[in-house]
Design a protein around this motif. Structure first.
Motif, PDB file in Angstrom:
ATOM      1  N   UNK A   1      -3.595   3.369  18.807  1.00  0.00           N
ATOM      2  CA  UNK A   1      -2.889   2.214  18.263  1.00  0.00           C
ATOM      3  C   UNK A   1      -1.521   2.124  18.941  1.00  0.00           C
ATOM      4  N   UNK A   2      -1.296   1.041  19.690  1.00  0.00           N
ATOM      5  CA  UNK A   2      -0.116   0.946  20.552  1.00  0.00           C
ATOM      6  C   UNK A   2       0.381  -0.500  20.629  1.00  0.00           C
ATOM      7  N   UNK A   3       0.836  -1.063  19.498  1.00  0.00           N
ATOM      8  CA  UNK A   3       1.257  -2.469  19.499  1.00  0.00           C
ATOM      9  C   UNK A   3       2.490  -2.746  20.342  1.00  0.00           C
ATOM     10  N   UNK A   4       3.248  -1.713  20.705  1.00  0.00           N
ATOM     11  CA  UNK A   4       4.482  -1.916  21.477  1.00  0.00           C
ATOM     12  C   UNK A   4       4.291  -1.719  22.976  1.00  0.00           C
TER      13      UNK A   4
ATOM     14  N   UNK B   1       0.849  -1.188   0.000  1.00  0.00           N
ATOM     15  CA  UNK B   1       0.000   0.000   0.000  1.00  0.00           C
ATOM     16  C   UNK B   1       0.885   1.239   0.000  1.00  0.00           C
ATOM     17  N   UNK B   2       0.618   2.172  -0.905  1.00  0.00           N
ATOM     18  CA  UNK B   2       1.417   3.388  -1.015  1.00  0.00           C
ATOM     19  C   UNK B   2       0.663   4.639  -0.580  1.00  0.00           C
ATOM     20  N   UNK B   3      -0.670   4.547  -0.546  1.00  0.00           N
ATOM     21  CA  UNK B   3      -1.456   5.713  -0.147  1.00  0.00           C
ATOM     22  C   UNK B   3      -2.771   5.264   0.460  1.00  0.00           C
ATOM     23  N   UNK B   4      -3.204   5.974   1.497  1.00  0.00           N
ATOM     24  CA  UNK B   4      -4.454   5.645   2.176  1.00  0.00           C
ATOM     25  C   UNK B   4      -5.224   6.935   2.456  1.00  0.00           C
TER      26      UNK B   4
ATOM     27  N   UNK C   1      -0.054  18.876   6.693  1.00  0.00           N
ATOM     28  CA  UNK C   1       1.090  18.527   5.846  1.00  0.00           C
ATOM     29  C   UNK C   1       2.308  18.300   6.738  1.00  0.00           C
ATOM     30  N   UNK C   2       2.477  17.064   7.194  1.00  0.00           N
ATOM     31  CA  UNK C   2       3.615  16.715   8.037  1.00  0.00           C
ATOM     32  C   UNK C   2       3.929  15.237   7.856  1.00  0.00           C
ATOM     33  N   UNK C   3       5.080  14.813   8.335  1.00  0.00           N
ATOM     34  CA  UNK C   3       5.474  13.412   8.185  1.00  0.00           C
ATOM     35  C   UNK C   3       5.614  12.754   9.552  1.00  0.00           C
ATOM     36  N   UNK C   4       5.449  11.440   9.545  1.00  0.00           N
ATOM     37  CA  UNK C   4       5.651  10.652  10.755  1.00  0.00           C
ATOM     38  C   UNK C   4       6.490   9.425  10.400  1.00  0.00           C
ATOM     39  N   UNK C   5       7.426   9.085  11.278  1.00  0.00           N
ATOM     40  CA  UNK C   5       8.352   7.988  10.987  1.00  0.00           C
ATOM     41  C   UNK C   5       7.884   6.639  11.516  1.00  0.00           C
ATOM     42  N   UNK C   6       6.831   6.621  12.339  1.00  0.00           N
ATOM     43  CA  UNK C   6       6.471   5.375  13.024  1.00  0.00           C
ATOM     44  C   UNK C   6       5.262   4.665  12.416  1.00  0.00           C
ATOM     45  N   UNK C   7       4.239   5.402  12.024  1.00  0.00           N
ATOM     46  CA  UNK C   7       3.103   4.742  11.389  1.00  0.00           C
ATOM     47  C   UNK C   7       3.535   4.212  10.017  1.00  0.00           C
ATOM     48  N   UNK C   8       2.909   3.136   9.565  1.00  0.00           N
ATOM     49  CA  UNK C   8       3.225   2.542   8.267  1.00  0.00           C
ATOM     50  C   UNK C   8       1.930   2.125   7.567  1.00  0.00           C
ATOM     51  N   UNK C   9       2.052   1.843   6.268  1.00  0.00           N
ATOM     52  CA  UNK C   9       0.914   1.358   5.486  1.00  0.00           C
ATOM     53  C   UNK C   9       1.024  -0.128   5.208  1.00  0.00           C
TER      54      UNK C   9
ATOM     55  N   UNK D   1       1.206  -1.122  10.618  1.00  0.00           N
ATOM     56  CA  UNK D   1       0.217  -0.828   9.576  1.00  0.00           C
ATOM     57  C   UNK D   1      -1.042  -0.180  10.158  1.00  0.00           C
ATOM     58  N   UNK D   2      -1.440   0.964   9.593  1.00  0.00           N
ATOM     59  CA  UNK D   2      -2.631   1.658  10.098  1.00  0.00           C
ATOM     60  C   UNK D   2      -3.858   1.422   9.222  1.00  0.00           C
ATOM     61  N   UNK D   3      -3.721   0.649   8.148  1.00  0.00           N
ATOM     62  CA  UNK D   3      -4.855   0.384   7.265  1.00  0.00           C
ATOM     63  C   UNK D   3      -5.943  -0.370   8.035  1.00  0.00           C
ATOM     64  N   UNK D   4      -7.184   0.097   7.907  1.00  0.00           N
ATOM     65  CA  UNK D   4      -8.300  -0.539   8.601  1.00  0.00           C
ATOM     66  C   UNK D   4      -8.501  -0.040  10.016  1.00  0.00           C
ATOM     67  N   UNK D   5      -7.631   0.842  10.470  1.00  0.00           N
ATOM     68  CA  UNK D   5      -7.806   1.442  11.800  1.00  0.00           C
ATOM     69  C   UNK D   5      -8.536   2.779  11.630  1.00  0.00           C
TER      70      UNK D   5
END
Length: 204
Positions: free
Chosen positions: A84-87, A23-26, A118-126, A131-135
Motif C-alpha cells: 500500500x503506497x498512496x504517496x 473505525x477504532x479497531x480492525x 505488539x508494536x505501533x506505527x504512525x503512518x497506517x490509519x483506520x 486507511x488500511x481497512x479492506x486491504x
C-alpha cells in the motif's frame, strides 16, 4: 411487496447517513499451509495504530510483514498486488520518512515457531487517506532489507521473498463521533422518512 420495497428504501437511506463512523479497531485472520494467526490494529489515543496478535507456523527468524494494496484473495496472496503506497514513495524502514504506508518491517518468530506482535506505527490509519481497512496484511518468506541493499527489489519490496500467508483487514469496532451523534441521528430519520414519502408518492 410495496411495503417491503419501502422498508428497504428507508433502510438504505438510514445506513447512508452513517458514513462518518470512525473505525477504532480492525482485524485480519491469516491462514495458509501450516501458518495461521490473528492480527489486530487498534487506534491509540495519540492517533498511532497498535499492531497486536499472534502468528504461528514459521521457522525461527525475521520475516517481512506488510499491508498490501488490495483485499483481494481471489488468486491467493498474489492478487493483493503491491505494498500500500498512496504517496508513491520507495520501500523503506517503518521509521523512515521515505517509505510505503504499508511498510511494517519484520516480525520475529521464536524457537516455538511463534510471533507475538505488539508494536505501533504512525503512518497506517483506520480512517482517511492512509486507511488500511479492506486491504490485506501479508507475511513474506524472507526478512525485509528495508530498502537498504543493492538488490534490484530492495526499494520495491525489501527483497522479502514470496508471500506465505495473508488476510483481509476488516472492521472490528467503531464509534460515531460524539459531536455528530445527535445531528446524524436526526438527519438519518429525516433522510429515511423523506425517502419513504417520495417512494410512497410514486406508488400512489
Amino acid at each position: 411487496m410495496y411495503k417491503s420495497l419501502l422498508f428497504v428504501a428507508a433502510a438504505v437511506a438510514l445506513a447512508s447517513a452513517h458514513d462518518d463512523i470512525e473505525v477504532t479497531r480492525a482485524i485480519a485472520i491469516l491462514k495458509a499451509d501450516g501458518v495461521s494467526g490473528n492480527v489486530t490494529f487498534t487506534r491509540e489515543a495519540d492517533g498511532q495504530i497498535r499492531i497486536g496478535g499472534r502468528i504461528v507456523g514459521m521457522k525461527p527468524g525475521m520475516y517481512g510483514f506488510h499491508v498490501h494494496e488490495k483485499g483481494d484473495l481471489s488468486n491467493g496472496c498474489a492478487s493483493t498486488l503491491g505494498h500500500f503506497n498512496p504517496n508513491g514513495n520507495d520501500h523503506g524502514h517503518p521509521h523512515d520518512e521515505n517509505r510505503h504506508v504499508g511498510d511494517l518491517g519484520n516480525i520475529e518468530f521464536d524457537s516455538t515457531q511463534t510471533a507475538d506482535l505488539d508494536f505501533v506505527d504512525h503512518l497506517i490509519k483506520l480512517n482517511g487517506r492512509h486507511n488500511i481497512i479492506g486491504r490485506a496484511v501479508v507475511l513474506h518468506s524472507m526478512a525485509d532489507d528495508y530498502g537498504r541493499t543493492d538488490h534490484p527489489d530492495s526499494k520495491k519490496t525489501g527483497n522479502a521473498g514470496g508471500r506465505v500467508a495473508c488476510g483481509v483487514i476488516g472492521i472490528m469496532d467503531y464509534t460515531l463521533p460524539k459531536s455528530n451523534a445527535a445531528s446524524t441521528s436526526s438527519a438519518s430519520v429525516v433522510v429515511a422518512l423523506t425517502f419513504y414519502t417520495f417512494v410512497a408518492a410514486l406508488m400512489c
